[in-house]
Design a protein around this motif. Structure first.
Motif, PDB file in Angstrom:
ATOM      1  N   SER A   1       8.854  10.817   0.832  1.00 10.15           N
ATOM      2  CA  SER A   1       8.090   9.691   1.684  1.00 10.15           C
ATOM      3  C   SER A   1       8.608   9.676   3.123  1.00 10.15           C
ATOM      4  O   SER A   1       9.811   9.729   3.232  1.00 10.15           O
ATOM      5  CB  SER A   1       8.420   8.420   0.940  1.00 10.15           C
ATOM      6  OG  SER A   1       7.688   8.118  -0.054  1.00 10.15           O
TER       7      SER A   1
ATOM      8  N   LEU B   1       0.784  -1.173  -0.071  1.00  7.32           N
ATOM      9  CA  LEU B   1       0.060  -0.066  -0.052  1.00  7.32           C
ATOM     10  C   LEU B   1       0.923   1.067  -0.005  1.00  7.32           C
ATOM     11  O   LEU B   1       0.454   2.228  -0.678  1.00  7.32           O
ATOM     12  CB  LEU B   1      -0.872   0.074   1.194  1.00  7.32           C
ATOM     13  CG  LEU B   1      -2.292  -0.825   1.173  1.00  7.32           C
ATOM     14  CD1 LEU B   1      -2.863  -0.964   2.323  1.00  7.32           C
ATOM     15  CD2 LEU B   1      -3.079  -0.377  -0.107  1.00  7.32           C
ATOM     16  N   GLN B   2       2.104   1.274   0.902  1.00  2.00           N
ATOM     17  CA  GLN B   2       3.007   2.562   0.893  1.00  2.00           C
ATOM     18  C   GLN B   2       3.603   2.633  -0.491  1.00  2.00           C
ATOM     19  O   GLN B   2       3.667   3.729  -1.024  1.00  2.00           O
ATOM     20  CB  GLN B   2       4.147   2.324   1.843  1.00  2.00           C
ATOM     21  CG  GLN B   2       4.912   3.440   2.044  1.00  2.00           C
ATOM     22  CD  GLN B   2       4.033   4.621   2.180  1.00  2.00           C
ATOM     23  OE1 GLN B   2       3.417   4.761   3.135  1.00  2.00           O
ATOM     24  NE2 GLN B   2       4.208   5.897   1.570  1.00  2.00           N
TER      25      GLN B   2
ATOM     26  N   LYS C   1       2.438   1.736  -3.275  1.00  2.45           N
ATOM     27  CA  LYS C   1       1.419   2.101  -4.423  1.00  2.45           C
ATOM     28  C   LYS C   1       0.813   3.604  -4.063  1.00  2.45           C
ATOM     29  O   LYS C   1       0.494   4.432  -4.912  1.00  2.45           O
ATOM     30  CB  LYS C   1      -0.093   1.193  -4.382  1.00  2.45           C
ATOM     31  CG  LYS C   1       0.396   0.077  -4.991  1.00  2.45           C
ATOM     32  CD  LYS C   1      -0.970  -1.068  -4.856  1.00  2.45           C
ATOM     33  CE  LYS C   1      -0.411  -2.125  -5.702  1.00  2.45           C
ATOM     34  NZ  LYS C   1      -1.810  -2.967  -5.985  1.00  2.45           N
ATOM     35  N   THR C   2       1.152   3.948  -2.919  1.00  3.90           N
ATOM     36  CA  THR C   2       0.758   5.314  -2.350  1.00  3.90           C
ATOM     37  C   THR C   2       1.990   6.332  -3.066  1.00  3.90           C
ATOM     38  O   THR C   2       1.676   7.399  -3.694  1.00  3.90           O
ATOM     39  CB  THR C   2       0.584   5.668  -1.068  1.00  3.90           C
ATOM     40  OG1 THR C   2      -0.366   4.710  -0.397  1.00  3.90           O
ATOM     41  CG2 THR C   2       0.119   7.073  -0.615  1.00  3.90           C
ATOM     42  N   ASP C   3       3.220   5.946  -3.039  1.00  8.64           N
ATOM     43  CA  ASP C   3       4.246   6.648  -3.426  1.00  8.64           C
ATOM     44  C   ASP C   3       3.879   6.744  -5.143  1.00  8.64           C
ATOM     45  O   ASP C   3       4.196   7.935  -5.723  1.00  8.64           O
ATOM     46  CB  ASP C   3       5.646   5.956  -3.111  1.00  8.64           C
ATOM     47  CG  ASP C   3       6.059   6.031  -1.837  1.00  8.64           C
ATOM     48  OD1 ASP C   3       5.669   6.770  -1.043  1.00  8.64           O
ATOM     49  OD2 ASP C   3       6.954   5.345  -1.572  1.00  8.64           O
TER      50      ASP C   3
ATOM     51  N   PHE D   1       1.242   6.514  -6.575  1.00  4.66           N
ATOM     52  CA  PHE D   1       0.100   7.270  -6.974  1.00  4.66           C
ATOM     53  C   PHE D   1       0.553   8.808  -7.074  1.00  4.66           C
ATOM     54  O   PHE D   1       0.188   9.585  -8.110  1.00  4.66           O
ATOM     55  CB  PHE D   1      -1.133   6.771  -5.935  1.00  4.66           C
ATOM     56  CG  PHE D   1      -2.166   8.011  -6.091  1.00  4.66           C
ATOM     57  CD1 PHE D   1      -2.922   7.861  -7.095  1.00  4.66           C
ATOM     58  CD2 PHE D   1      -2.609   8.748  -5.186  1.00  4.66           C
ATOM     59  CE1 PHE D   1      -4.032   8.798  -7.354  1.00  4.66           C
ATOM     60  CE2 PHE D   1      -3.758   9.720  -5.165  1.00  4.66           C
ATOM     61  CZ  PHE D   1      -4.419   9.566  -6.184  1.00  4.66           C
TER      62      PHE D   1
ATOM     63  N   PHE E   1      -4.083   1.665  -7.953  1.00  2.81           N
ATOM     64  CA  PHE E   1      -4.520   0.675  -6.935  1.00  2.81           C
ATOM     65  C   PHE E   1      -5.586  -0.249  -7.519  1.00  2.81           C
ATOM     66  O   PHE E   1      -6.260  -0.967  -6.763  1.00  2.81           O
ATOM     67  CB  PHE E   1      -5.284   1.544  -5.858  1.00  2.81           C
ATOM     68  CG  PHE E   1      -4.635   2.627  -5.119  1.00  2.81           C
ATOM     69  CD1 PHE E   1      -3.648   1.936  -4.153  1.00  2.81           C
ATOM     70  CD2 PHE E   1      -4.557   4.063  -5.456  1.00  2.81           C
ATOM     71  CE1 PHE E   1      -2.816   2.639  -3.416  1.00  2.81           C
ATOM     72  CE2 PHE E   1      -3.985   4.664  -4.816  1.00  2.81           C
ATOM     73  CZ  PHE E   1      -2.961   4.120  -3.781  1.00  2.81           C
TER      74      PHE E   1
ATOM     75  N   ALA F   1      -5.728   6.674  -9.951  1.00  4.25           N
ATOM     76  CA  ALA F   1      -5.999   6.052  -8.618  1.00  4.25           C
ATOM     77  C   ALA F   1      -6.450   4.595  -9.102  1.00  4.25           C
ATOM     78  O   ALA F   1      -5.826   3.647  -8.540  1.00  4.25           O
ATOM     79  CB  ALA F   1      -6.592   6.676  -7.980  1.00  4.25           C
TER      80      ALA F   1
ATOM     81  N   THR G   1       4.412   6.542   6.636  1.00  2.00           N
ATOM     82  CA  THR G   1       3.267   6.460   5.842  1.00  2.00           C
ATOM     83  C   THR G   1       2.733   7.355   4.916  1.00  2.00           C
ATOM     84  O   THR G   1       1.622   7.573   4.206  1.00  2.00           O
ATOM     85  CB  THR G   1       2.031   6.056   6.684  1.00  2.00           C
ATOM     86  OG1 THR G   1       1.789   6.975   7.770  1.00  2.00           O
ATOM     87  CG2 THR G   1       2.453   4.728   7.344  1.00  2.00           C
ATOM     88  N   TYR G   2       3.409   8.513   4.962  1.00  2.00           N
ATOM     89  CA  TYR G   2       3.086   9.754   4.303  1.00  2.00           C
ATOM     90  C   TYR G   2       3.925  10.115   2.983  1.00  2.00           C
ATOM     91  O   TYR G   2       5.318  10.134   2.979  1.00  2.00           O
ATOM     92  CB  TYR G   2       3.491  11.063   5.180  1.00  2.00           C
ATOM     93  CG  TYR G   2       2.960  12.532   4.525  1.00  2.00           C
ATOM     94  CD1 TYR G   2       1.906  13.003   4.372  1.00  2.00           C
ATOM     95  CD2 TYR G   2       4.394  13.061   4.119  1.00  2.00           C
ATOM     96  CE1 TYR G   2       1.609  14.221   3.825  1.00  2.00           C
ATOM     97  CE2 TYR G   2       4.150  14.416   3.488  1.00  2.00           C
ATOM     98  CZ  TYR G   2       2.929  14.834   3.331  1.00  2.00           C
ATOM     99  OH  TYR G   2       2.628  16.077   2.916  1.00  2.00           O
ATOM    100  N   SER G   3       3.238  10.304   1.843  1.00  2.00           N
ATOM    101  CA  SER G   3       3.946  10.677   0.799  1.00  2.00           C
ATOM    102  C   SER G   3       3.659  11.926   0.134  1.00  2.00           C
ATOM    103  O   SER G   3       2.342  12.269   0.084  1.00  2.00           O
ATOM    104  CB  SER G   3       3.460   9.478  -0.567  1.00  2.00           C
ATOM    105  OG  SER G   3       3.968   8.247   0.045  1.00  2.00           O
TER     106      SER G   3
END
Length: 181
Positions: free
Chosen positions: A81, A30-31, A33-35, A37, A180, A176, A84-86
């Motif tokens: 990053s 998930l992390q 993929k967030t990066d 995204f 995802f 997204a 958990t924050y990107s």
């Protein structure tokens, strides 16, 4: 994202350990993929910036009056990053970016004190309000690097950064879904 299903035998230490590892791997994915995204979302703006910058290129009319700006620029994305924050930042660098973004001169951009860019008033970049205020005139002159007098009508606001932000907003759901899926 597709739903994930995990089976665990709560009486088996091995099964619980496997579940723990599966959940940690899922958290890491998930992390990642967030990066991806936020980076891809910011990258959506680069072609828009490039196209809008090209619109502001120098032209010379039949009277020898110059319009436009130096469109040499660099557009890129910086990804940061923190756990958990990107955060992805679309960065646009160019010597005359502000003229291209907000316009200069009433000839192309409307009345002095206004701005064709919706953010112009907010940021204090209105037509004829900066520099020596020559943008309030239809035509004015400046001395270029070679010492020659150049007459100009200014630069039409093509708003590369503002337009890129609108494109990013328009495409966030599409990006997204791709990332995802």
């Amino acid at each position: 994202m597709a739903k994930k299903k995990y089976n665990v035998d709560i009486l088996s230490a091995k099964s619980i350990e496997r579940l723990k590892n599966d959940l940690l791997n899922y958290q890491k994915s998930l992390q990642d993929k967030t990066d991806e995204f936020v980076k891809r979302l910011a990258e959506v703006g680069i072609p828009v910036v490039n196209a809008k910058m090209a619109e502001a290129n120098f032209t010379v009319d039949e009277k020898g009056i110059v319009s436009g700006s130096d469109t040499n620029h660099n557009a890129y994305v910086r990804l940061q990053s923190f756990g958990t924050y990107s955060q992805a930042t679309l960065i646009v660098e160019g010597a005359e970016l502000l003229f291209i973004e907000f316009g200069s001169g009433v000839h192309y951009n409307g009345a002095a004190g206004t701005s064709p860019n919706p953010k112009g008033q907010e940021f204090g970049y209105t037509i004829g309000s900066y520099g020596k205020g020559h943008g309030k005139q239809d035509t004015w002159g400046y001395i270029d690097d070679s010492g020659a007098l150049v007459l100009t009508h200014g630069t039409k606001a093509t708003m590369p950064v503002y337009s890129a932000s609108l494109e990013i907003i328009d495409k966030y759901k599409k990006v997204a879904k791709e990332v995802f899926k």
